[in-house]
Write a protein that holds these residues in place. Structure first.
Motif, mmCIF file in Angstrom:
data_model
loop_
_atom_site.group_PDB
_atom_site.id
_atom_site.type_symbol
_atom_site.label_atom_id
_atom_site.label_comp_id
_atom_site.label_asym_id
_atom_site.label_seq_id
_atom_site.Cartn_x
_atom_site.Cartn_y
_atom_site.Cartn_z
ATOM 1 N N ILE A 191 -16.986 -30.277 -29.780
ATOM 2 C CA ILE A 191 -18.110 -29.422 -29.411
ATOM 3 C C ILE A 191 -17.663 -28.220 -28.596
ATOM 4 N N GLY A 192 -18.496 -27.236 -28.523
ATOM 5 C CA GLY A 192 -18.252 -26.033 -27.745
ATOM 6 C C GLY A 192 -19.070 -24.900 -28.318
ATOM 7 N N ASN A 193 -19.107 -23.805 -27.625
ATOM 8 C CA ASN A 193 -19.842 -22.637 -28.096
ATOM 9 C C ASN A 193 -19.116 -21.987 -29.258
ATOM 10 N N LYS A 194 -19.839 -21.161 -29.986
ATOM 11 C CA LYS A 194 -19.254 -20.418 -31.098
ATOM 12 C C LYS A 194 -18.095 -19.582 -30.571
ATOM 13 N N GLY A 195 -16.948 -19.671 -31.253
ATOM 14 C CA GLY A 195 -15.778 -18.894 -30.857
ATOM 15 C C GLY A 195 -14.874 -19.579 -29.853
ATOM 16 N N ASP A 196 -15.169 -20.825 -29.495
ATOM 17 C CA ASP A 196 -14.364 -21.540 -28.494
ATOM 18 C C ASP A 196 -13.136 -22.236 -29.082
ATOM 19 N N GLY A 197 -12.935 -22.213 -30.393
ATOM 20 C CA GLY A 197 -11.737 -22.813 -30.987
ATOM 21 C C GLY A 197 -11.938 -24.181 -31.600
ATOM 22 N N LYS A 198 -13.171 -24.570 -31.870
ATOM 23 C CA LYS A 198 -13.448 -25.886 -32.457
ATOM 24 C C LYS A 198 -12.809 -26.043 -33.835
ATOM 25 N N THR A 199 -12.905 -25.004 -34.654
ATOM 26 C CA THR A 199 -12.371 -25.091 -36.010
ATOM 27 C C THR A 199 -10.865 -25.316 -35.987
ATOM 28 N N LYS A 200 -10.152 -24.656 -35.098
ATOM 29 C CA LYS A 200 -8.705 -24.861 -34.994
ATOM 30 C C LYS A 200 -8.395 -26.313 -34.650
ATOM 31 N N HIS A 201 -9.137 -26.878 -33.685
ATOM 32 C CA HIS A 201 -8.941 -28.288 -33.332
ATOM 33 C C HIS A 201 -9.214 -29.185 -34.548
ATOM 34 N N LEU A 202 -10.296 -28.885 -35.278
ATOM 35 C CA LEU A 202 -10.644 -29.698 -36.439
ATOM 36 C C LEU A 202 -9.579 -29.599 -37.525
ATOM 37 N N LEU A 203 -9.110 -28.385 -37.807
ATOM 38 C CA LEU A 203 -8.056 -28.205 -38.810
ATOM 39 C C LEU A 203 -6.781 -28.945 -38.412
ATOM 40 N N ASP A 204 -6.396 -28.841 -37.137
ATOM 41 C CA ASP A 204 -5.208 -29.553 -36.658
ATOM 42 C C ASP A 204 -5.384 -31.063 -36.821
#
Length: 134
Positions: free
Chosen positions: A6-19
């Motif tokens: 979780i986090g606000n838009k632009g906080d890097g969630k997608t990078k964590h998910l991809l990793d």
């Protein structure tokens, strides 16, 4: 098990998910499916991960999204753009997260969901499922 990033838009969630997806593929005993609203991240995913562009399917609400998830599970667990894909932007997540927890338990699948929300805005039961808060 349902885990949340979780986090606000632009906080890097997608990078964590991809990793996480790319690391999970090394030890996964089944298939890993990555749902997104585009194919933008296709080249960032391990080639063994199945990317589904959800915009290719006529999903109109969260009930249809739950049905879509059940269809994927019946075929063979990581989701991106959850609020947009499930048509839950600005809505209460409780019922959908409860259904996803039930599906996860029933079918013995793990779901890792990226949600653009702050932890304080999650239902109380979902706060225990937070894996990463950006």
């Amino acid at each position: 098990m349902v885990q949340l990033i979780i986090g606000n838009k632009g906080d890097g969630k997608t990078k964590h998910l991809l990793d996480r997806v790319n690391n999970q593929i090394k030890t996964a005993s089944g298939n890993i499916v990555y749902l997104d609203k585009s194919t933008k991240h296709m080249h960032e995913l391990n080639n063994k991960v199945r990317l589904i562009n959800v915009k290719d399917y006529p999903l109109k609400n969260s009930d249809e999204f739950i049905g879509f998830i059940c269809g994927i599970i019946s075929q063979d667990y990581d989701l991106d753009s959850f609020l947009k894909i499930a048509h839950l932007e600005g809505k209460d997540l409780s019922d959908t997260l409860t259904q996803l927890n039930q599906i996860s338990e029933q079918f013995k699948v793990d779901l890792c969901i990226s949600i653009s929300v702050e932890e304080k805005d999650l239902p109380d039961f979902a706060k225990e499922q937070v894996l990463i808060s950006c």
